[in-house]
Write an enzyme that holds these catalytic residues in place. Structure first.
Site, short mmCIF file in Angstrom:
data_model
loop_
_atom_site.label_atom_id
_atom_site.label_comp_id
_atom_site.label_asym_id
_atom_site.label_seq_id
_atom_site.Cartn_x
_atom_site.Cartn_y
_atom_site.Cartn_z
CB CYS A 173 10.15 57.44 49.55
SG CYS A 173 8.90 56.25 49.05
CB CYS A 229 6.81 58.29 50.64
SG CYS A 229 7.52 56.71 51.15
#
Length: 149
Positions: A73, A76
């Protein structure tokens, strides 16, 4: 009727997850784990797994802020340094932990994580606040402190 603040807190060790009793007046100066002898506060996030989740989220008296993330991600990975920096500001009042949703799918499913990054603030096993999306260090700190009021 007034409620008294306990004179000591139960704090899970950031290294071995052993529960330790820490006098409330020693919170800002820290302490050491009775089992592994490491410091109870490291000013960085810890790795949350199925094996230690309940010790930090339910049995410790410290609130736990969990970053639900995954290595693939982009947002993230972008937020990771801000989350680490926030730990330096929020400890010892709030413990910060990162939970890899790919490795710990059962816990992510239990909390209905549908997008990442998602942060959840827990107190004594109960979810008290949730925030989705990447945030800056100051936004994380402000959001967590505001949710604790």
């Amino acid at each position: 009727m007034t409620t008294q603040t306990p004179e000591s807190l139960i704090v899970a060790c950031p290294v071995c997850a052993t529960l330790n009793r820490l006098p409330r007046d020693k919170l800002s100066t820290g302490g050491t784990c009775g089992k592994c002898k490491n410091a109870l506060f490291l000013a960085k996030s810890i790795t949350i797994t199925a094996a230690n989740f309940d010790a930090y989220a339910s049995r410790s008296d410290l609130p736990l802020l969990v970053d639900f993330w995954a290595s693939w991600c982009g947002p993230c990975r972008q937020m990771a340094p801000a989350f680490e920096a926030a730990a330096k500001q929020l400890e010892p009042w709030i413990r910060l932990g990162k939970l890899d949703t790919e490795a710990e799918q059962a816990i992510a499913g239990r909390y209905n994580i549908r997008s990442i990054p998602t942060m959840i603030l827990f107190r004594k096993g109960s979810e008290i606040a949730r925030q989705g999306g990447a945030m800056s260090e100051s936004s994380i700190v402000d959001w967590a402190r505001g949710a604790m009021r």
